[in-house]
Design a protein around this motif. Structure first.
Motif, PDB file in Angstrom:
ATOM      1  N   ARG A   1      53.863  56.365  23.758  1.00  0.00           N
ATOM      2  CA  ARG A   1      54.786  57.497  23.809  1.00  0.00           C
ATOM      3  C   ARG A   1      55.420  57.744  22.432  1.00  0.00           C
ATOM      4  O   ARG A   1      55.516  58.875  21.981  1.00  0.00           O
ATOM      5  CB  ARG A   1      55.879  57.240  24.853  1.00  0.00           C
TER       6      ARG A   1
ATOM      7  N   GLN B   1      52.779  59.302  20.310  1.00  0.00           N
ATOM      8  CA  GLN B   1      52.611  60.718  20.667  1.00  0.00           C
ATOM      9  C   GLN B   1      53.731  61.546  20.054  1.00  0.00           C
ATOM     10  O   GLN B   1      53.522  62.627  19.524  1.00  0.00           O
ATOM     11  CB  GLN B   1      52.647  60.890  22.187  1.00  0.00           C
TER      12      GLN B   1
ATOM     13  N   HIS C   1      60.370  71.060  22.262  1.00  0.00           N
ATOM     14  CA  HIS C   1      61.496  71.244  23.158  1.00  0.00           C
ATOM     15  C   HIS C   1      62.691  71.774  22.372  1.00  0.00           C
ATOM     16  O   HIS C   1      62.964  71.334  21.277  1.00  0.00           O
ATOM     17  CB  HIS C   1      61.934  69.893  23.752  1.00  0.00           C
TER      18      HIS C   1
ATOM     19  N   ASN D   1      52.803  51.159  22.040  1.00  0.00           N
ATOM     20  CA  ASN D   1      53.830  52.161  22.374  1.00  0.00           C
ATOM     21  C   ASN D   1      53.279  53.580  22.180  1.00  0.00           C
ATOM     22  O   ASN D   1      53.551  54.263  21.208  1.00  0.00           O
ATOM     23  CB  ASN D   1      55.091  51.934  21.520  1.00  0.00           C
TER      24      ASN D   1
ATOM     25  N   SER E   1      60.571  47.510  23.407  1.00  0.00           N
ATOM     26  CA  SER E   1      59.960  48.513  22.526  1.00  0.00           C
ATOM     27  C   SER E   1      60.906  48.854  21.371  1.00  0.00           C
ATOM     28  O   SER E   1      60.473  49.037  20.234  1.00  0.00           O
ATOM     29  CB  SER E   1      59.665  49.797  23.294  1.00  0.00           C
TER      30      SER E   1
ATOM     31  N   PHE F   1      64.414  54.394  17.573  1.00  0.00           N
ATOM     32  CA  PHE F   1      64.845  55.275  18.667  1.00  0.00           C
ATOM     33  C   PHE F   1      65.051  54.482  19.941  1.00  0.00           C
ATOM     34  O   PHE F   1      64.311  53.546  20.235  1.00  0.00           O
ATOM     35  CB  PHE F   1      63.781  56.357  18.915  1.00  0.00           C
ATOM     36  N   SER F   2      66.044  54.897  20.715  1.00  0.00           N
ATOM     37  CA  SER F   2      66.274  54.256  22.018  1.00  0.00           C
ATOM     38  C   SER F   2      66.800  55.304  22.984  1.00  0.00           C
ATOM     39  O   SER F   2      67.790  55.978  22.678  1.00  0.00           O
ATOM     40  CB  SER F   2      67.297  53.121  21.883  1.00  0.00           C
ATOM     41  N   ILE F   3      66.111  55.448  24.093  1.00  0.00           N
ATOM     42  CA  ILE F   3      66.559  56.394  25.124  1.00  0.00           C
ATOM     43  C   ILE F   3      66.522  55.657  26.455  1.00  0.00           C
ATOM     44  O   ILE F   3      65.537  54.972  26.767  1.00  0.00           O
ATOM     45  CB  ILE F   3      65.649  57.648  25.137  1.00  0.00           C
TER      46      ILE F   3
ATOM     47  N   GLN G   1      64.156  59.431  29.536  1.00  0.00           N
ATOM     48  CA  GLN G   1      62.910  59.435  28.759  1.00  0.00           C
ATOM     49  C   GLN G   1      61.987  60.548  29.266  1.00  0.00           C
ATOM     50  O   GLN G   1      62.066  60.951  30.426  1.00  0.00           O
ATOM     51  CB  GLN G   1      62.201  58.078  28.875  1.00  0.00           C
ATOM     52  N   SER G   2      61.122  61.012  28.400  1.00  0.00           N
ATOM     53  CA  SER G   2      60.137  62.060  28.723  1.00  0.00           C
ATOM     54  C   SER G   2      60.786  63.386  29.112  1.00  0.00           C
ATOM     55  O   SER G   2      60.226  64.133  29.910  1.00  0.00           O
ATOM     56  CB  SER G   2      59.190  61.602  29.854  1.00  0.00           C
ATOM     57  N   HIS G   3      61.983  63.643  28.586  1.00  0.00           N
ATOM     58  CA  HIS G   3      62.640  64.932  28.815  1.00  0.00           C
ATOM     59  C   HIS G   3      62.858  65.675  27.502  1.00  0.00           C
ATOM     60  O   HIS G   3      63.727  66.548  27.416  1.00  0.00           O
ATOM     61  CB  HIS G   3      63.989  64.736  29.530  1.00  0.00           C
ATOM     62  N   GLY G   4      62.160  65.257  26.468  1.00  0.00           N
ATOM     63  CA  GLY G   4      62.263  65.965  25.194  1.00  0.00           C
ATOM     64  C   GLY G   4      63.375  65.469  24.282  1.00  0.00           C
ATOM     65  O   GLY G   4      63.544  65.980  23.176  1.00  0.00           O
ATOM     66  N   VAL G   5      64.130  64.451  24.735  1.00  0.00           N
ATOM     67  CA  VAL G   5      65.260  63.978  23.927  1.00  0.00           C
ATOM     68  C   VAL G   5      64.769  63.300  22.641  1.00  0.00           C
ATOM     69  O   VAL G   5      65.287  63.548  21.549  1.00  0.00           O
ATOM     70  CB  VAL G   5      66.143  62.993  24.738  1.00  0.00           C
ATOM     71  N   GLY G   6      63.714  62.475  22.770  1.00  0.00           N
ATOM     72  CA  GLY G   6      63.159  61.791  21.592  1.00  0.00           C
ATOM     73  C   GLY G   6      62.689  62.796  20.553  1.00  0.00           C
ATOM     74  O   GLY G   6      62.900  62.610  19.348  1.00  0.00           O
ATOM     75  N   SER G   7      62.087  63.890  21.012  1.00  0.00           N
ATOM     76  CA  SER G   7      61.594  64.922  20.086  1.00  0.00           C
ATOM     77  C   SER G   7      62.763  65.518  19.307  1.00  0.00           C
ATOM     78  O   SER G   7      62.682  65.697  18.086  1.00  0.00           O
ATOM     79  CB  SER G   7      60.872  66.034  20.855  1.00  0.00           C
TER      80      SER G   7
ATOM     81  N   LYS H   1      53.588  64.660  17.120  1.00  0.00           N
ATOM     82  CA  LYS H   1      54.072  66.039  17.247  1.00  0.00           C
ATOM     83  C   LYS H   1      54.618  66.555  15.917  1.00  0.00           C
ATOM     84  O   LYS H   1      54.767  67.745  15.717  1.00  0.00           O
ATOM     85  CB  LYS H   1      55.191  66.111  18.296  1.00  0.00           C
TER      86      LYS H   1
HETATM   87  C1  LIG Z   1      59.728  56.379  22.660  1.00  0.00           C
HETATM   88  C2  LIG Z   1      60.886  57.321  22.971  1.00  0.00           C
HETATM   89  C3  LIG Z   1      61.859  57.359  21.787  1.00  0.00           C
HETATM   90  C4  LIG Z   1      60.312  58.737  23.187  1.00  0.00           C
HETATM   91  O1  LIG Z   1      61.349  59.623  23.515  1.00  0.00           O
HETATM   92  P1  LIG Z   1      61.211  60.586  24.793  1.00  0.00           P
HETATM   93  O2  LIG Z   1      62.445  61.387  24.901  1.00  0.00           O
HETATM   94  O3  LIG Z   1      60.847  59.732  25.959  1.00  0.00           O
HETATM   95  O4  LIG Z   1      59.979  61.477  24.345  1.00  0.00           O
HETATM   96  P2  LIG Z   1      59.770  63.046  24.555  1.00  0.00           P
HETATM   97  O5  LIG Z   1      60.147  63.447  25.938  1.00  0.00           O
HETATM   98  O6  LIG Z   1      60.421  63.769  23.434  1.00  0.00           O
HETATM   99  O7  LIG Z   1      58.199  63.126  24.444  1.00  0.00           O
HETATM  100  C5  LIG Z   1      57.544  62.992  23.220  1.00  0.00           C
HETATM  101  C6  LIG Z   1      56.051  63.039  23.453  1.00  0.00           C
HETATM  102  O8  LIG Z   1      55.623  61.805  23.993  1.00  0.00           O
HETATM  103  C7  LIG Z   1      54.587  62.050  24.958  1.00  0.00           C
HETATM  104  N1  LIG Z   1      55.042  61.511  26.227  1.00  0.00           N
HETATM  105  C8  LIG Z   1      56.129  61.849  26.974  1.00  0.00           C
HETATM  106  N2  LIG Z   1      56.192  61.088  28.075  1.00  0.00           N
HETATM  107  C9  LIG Z   1      55.131  60.247  28.002  1.00  0.00           C
HETATM  108  C10 LIG Z   1      54.662  59.197  28.833  1.00  0.00           C
HETATM  109  N3  LIG Z   1      55.303  58.865  29.969  1.00  0.00           N
HETATM  110  N4  LIG Z   1      53.551  58.540  28.449  1.00  0.00           N
HETATM  111  C11 LIG Z   1      52.894  58.853  27.308  1.00  0.00           C
HETATM  112  N5  LIG Z   1      53.309  59.840  26.477  1.00  0.00           N
HETATM  113  C12 LIG Z   1      54.399  60.518  26.816  1.00  0.00           C
HETATM  114  C13 LIG Z   1      54.351  63.548  24.992  1.00  0.00           C
HETATM  115  O9  LIG Z   1      53.318  63.860  24.087  1.00  0.00           O
HETATM  116  C14 LIG Z   1      55.649  64.080  24.480  1.00  0.00           C
HETATM  117  O10 LIG Z   1      55.553  65.295  23.854  1.00  0.00           O
HETATM  118  P3  LIG Z   1      55.436  66.652  24.747  1.00  0.00           P
HETATM  119  O11 LIG Z   1      56.360  66.528  25.905  1.00  0.00           O
HETATM  120  O12 LIG Z   1      55.823  67.741  23.806  1.00  0.00           O
HETATM  121  O13 LIG Z   1      53.994  66.680  25.146  1.00  0.00           O
HETATM  122  C15 LIG Z   1      61.660  56.912  24.276  1.00  0.00           C
HETATM  123  O14 LIG Z   1      60.790  56.987  25.374  1.00  0.00           O
HETATM  124  C16 LIG Z   1      62.275  55.517  24.185  1.00  0.00           C
HETATM  125  O15 LIG Z   1      63.398  55.359  23.729  1.00  0.00           O
HETATM  126  N6  LIG Z   1      61.516  54.478  24.644  1.00  0.00           N
HETATM  127  C17 LIG Z   1      62.030  53.105  24.624  1.00  0.00           C
HETATM  128  C18 LIG Z   1      62.325  52.569  23.219  1.00  0.00           C
HETATM  129  C19 LIG Z   1      61.196  52.839  22.259  1.00  0.00           C
HETATM  130  O16 LIG Z   1      60.010  52.798  22.582  1.00  0.00           O
HETATM  131  N7  LIG Z   1      61.568  53.109  20.991  1.00  0.00           N
HETATM  132  C20 LIG Z   1      60.610  53.387  19.952  1.00  0.00           C
HETATM  133  C21 LIG Z   1      60.507  52.291  18.980  1.00  0.00           C
HETATM  134  S1  LIG Z   1      61.440  52.636  17.537  1.00  0.00           S
END
Ligand SMILES: CC(C)(COP(=O)(O)OP(=O)(O)OC[C@H]1O[C@@H](n2cnc3c(N)ncnc32)[C@H](O)[C@@H]1OP(=O)(O)O)[C@@H](O)C(=O)NCCC(=O)NCCS
Length: 190
Positions: free
Chosen positions: A132, A135, A2, A130, A36, A91-93, A98-104, A139
């Motif tokens: 996500r 995943q 992203h 966990n 998480s 990380f915390s979103i 979530q799932s909008h590319g911000v974590g990436s 990446k």
């Molecule tokens: C875990 C977390 C940081 C991920 O950030 P995000 O912005 O949601 O993730 P992204 O949108 O960048 O997606 C990253 C990858 O995860 C996967 N993904 C996205 N949504 C998903 C879902 N609902 N289920 C499973 N995998 C998923 C995909 O592979 C994605 O990559 P892609 O879109 O290029 O295919 C975020 O969801 C979060 O803060 N969660 C709660 C707190 C947490 O779990 N922190 C981590 C512990 S340190």
């Protein structure tokens, strides 16, 4: 990968003195995300104390802001003796973002900051279920090798170079300028 943030979004480092923004963001996490983030259930008081103590010289926190409100964060902090060159990333979103590319994007910035500070090992306290987060880490498998059982990411053969330092400086300047413009336009709207 992203390269666009959700509408109105901006990523920049948090500044010393912004513990209140961090605390409010962490308190807004839904129950599952909070669990998480902290690898277990924690109370509001724990979150408040954590945010108040989070800032220090060996800590870099990148924030994801939407219209001036902190909606996501990535924390990078030294762990253990400096000779180990080890850091922890977390990380915390907030759920709607979530799932909008911000974590990436936050992981990308965190890896650049880790590289420029000479870290060789990046630990992530990630629950085994966990998917996500796992995943997300996958990446970046060119730069990170993961052992999800032990939840340790190894930063592969990194060396800071003038280009990587310049890239972080440019991102900081851009973040600062955009934050100022954002503040100005919100003050004009008020
Ligand atoms: C875990 C977390 C940081 C991920 O950030 P995000 O912005 O949601 O993730 P992204 O949108 O960048 O997606 C990253 C990858 O995860 C996967 N993904 C996205 N949504 C998903 C879902 N609902 N289920 C499973 N995998 C998923 C995909 O592979 C994605 O990559 P892609 O879109 O290029 O295919 C975020 O969801 C979060 O803060 N969660 C709660 C707190 C947490 O779990 N922190 C981590 C512990 S340190």
């Amino acid at each position: 990968m992203h390269d666009a943030l959700p509408r109105g979004g901006l990523i920049r480092k948090l500044w010393i003195g912004q513990a209140d923004l961090y605390r409010e963001h962490l308190l807004r996490l839904d129950r599952e995300s909070r669990r998480s983030r902290f690898a277990g259930a924690v109370s509001d008081q724990f979150v408040c104390d954590y945010a108040d103590l989070a800032f220090g010289i060996d800590v870099v926190i990148h924030g994801f802001f939407v219209d001036g409100t902190l909606r996501g964060a990535a924390e990078l902090r030294t762990v253990g003796a400096p000779i180990l060159h080890a850091a922890e990333a977390a990380f915390s979103i907030e759920k709607p973002w979530q799932s909008h590319g911000v974590g990436s994007l936050l992981l990308e910035r965190t890896l650049l900051a880790a590289r420029n500070r000479g870290y060789r090992q990046l630990h992530m306290a990630c629950l085994a279920e966990n998917r996500r987060m796992q995943q997300l880490a996958r990446k970046f498998d060119a730069e990170l090798s993961f052992d999800f059982g032990g939840v340790v990411g190894e930063v592969e053969s990194w060396r800071a170079n003038p280009l990587s330092v310049m890239q972080e400086l440019m991102e900081d300047s851009h973040g600062f300028a955009t934050a100022m413009l954002d503040l100005q336009s919100r003050m004009l709207r008020a």
